[in-house]
Design a protein around this motif. Sequence first.
Motif, PDB file in Angstrom:
ATOM      1  N   UNK A  20     -15.090  -0.373  14.540  1.00  0.00           N
ATOM      2  CA  UNK A  20     -15.598   0.994  14.377  1.00  0.00           C
ATOM      3  C   UNK A  20     -16.783   1.263  15.306  1.00  0.00           C
ATOM      4  N   UNK A  21     -17.676   0.308  15.412  1.00  0.00           N
ATOM      5  CA  UNK A  21     -18.817   0.458  16.308  1.00  0.00           C
ATOM      6  C   UNK A  21     -18.362   0.552  17.758  1.00  0.00           C
ATOM      7  N   UNK A  22     -17.368  -0.230  18.125  1.00  0.00           N
ATOM      8  CA  UNK A  22     -16.815  -0.168  19.475  1.00  0.00           C
ATOM      9  C   UNK A  22     -16.146   1.182  19.734  1.00  0.00           C
ATOM     10  N   UNK A  23     -15.409   1.686  18.748  1.00  0.00           N
ATOM     11  CA  UNK A  23     -14.753   2.990  18.900  1.00  0.00           C
ATOM     12  C   UNK A  23     -15.778   4.111  19.041  1.00  0.00           C
ATOM     13  N   UNK A  24     -16.812   4.087  18.230  1.00  0.00           N
ATOM     14  CA  UNK A  24     -17.859   5.113  18.309  1.00  0.00           C
ATOM     15  C   UNK A  24     -18.587   5.031  19.643  1.00  0.00           C
ATOM     16  N   UNK A  37     -29.254   6.656  20.391  1.00  0.00           N
ATOM     17  CA  UNK A  37     -30.211   5.620  19.992  1.00  0.00           C
ATOM     18  C   UNK A  37     -29.769   4.855  18.744  1.00  0.00           C
ATOM     19  N   UNK A  38     -29.279   5.523  17.691  1.00  0.00           N
ATOM     20  CA  UNK A  38     -28.867   4.746  16.507  1.00  0.00           C
ATOM     21  C   UNK A  38     -27.741   3.751  16.798  1.00  0.00           C
ATOM     22  N   UNK A  42     -27.908  -0.347  16.494  1.00  0.00           N
ATOM     23  CA  UNK A  42     -26.939  -1.139  15.737  1.00  0.00           C
ATOM     24  C   UNK A  42     -26.400  -2.301  16.565  1.00  0.00           C
ATOM     25  N   UNK A  43     -26.114  -2.059  17.849  1.00  0.00           N
ATOM     26  CA  UNK A  43     -25.647  -3.147  18.718  1.00  0.00           C
ATOM     27  C   UNK A  43     -26.713  -4.229  18.860  1.00  0.00           C
ATOM     28  N   UNK A  44     -27.953  -3.837  19.084  1.00  0.00           N
ATOM     29  CA  UNK A  44     -29.031  -4.804  19.259  1.00  0.00           C
ATOM     30  C   UNK A  44     -29.284  -5.570  17.957  1.00  0.00           C
TER      31      UNK A  44
END
Length: 69
Positions: A20-24, A37-38, A42-44
Amino acid sequence: MADDAVLRSARNAFMVLLLLLLAISTYQFYTVGGLSTPIAVLWVAGAGVFYLSKWHYGRQSGAPETEKD
């Protein structure tokens, strides 16, 4: 074993969150031209937690075991 089911469930949930994070991130990159920024935070944070836990559990597995009688 119950522990195996919990570990598999956690691993599956983590994989869904990553996808989901990759898709976003991909959507934002193509529509906005970058990451908000958010999402970057989240990645960091995710990478930081991954490497800290890898270090922590690696340190624990390398510790000498105490003898049990």
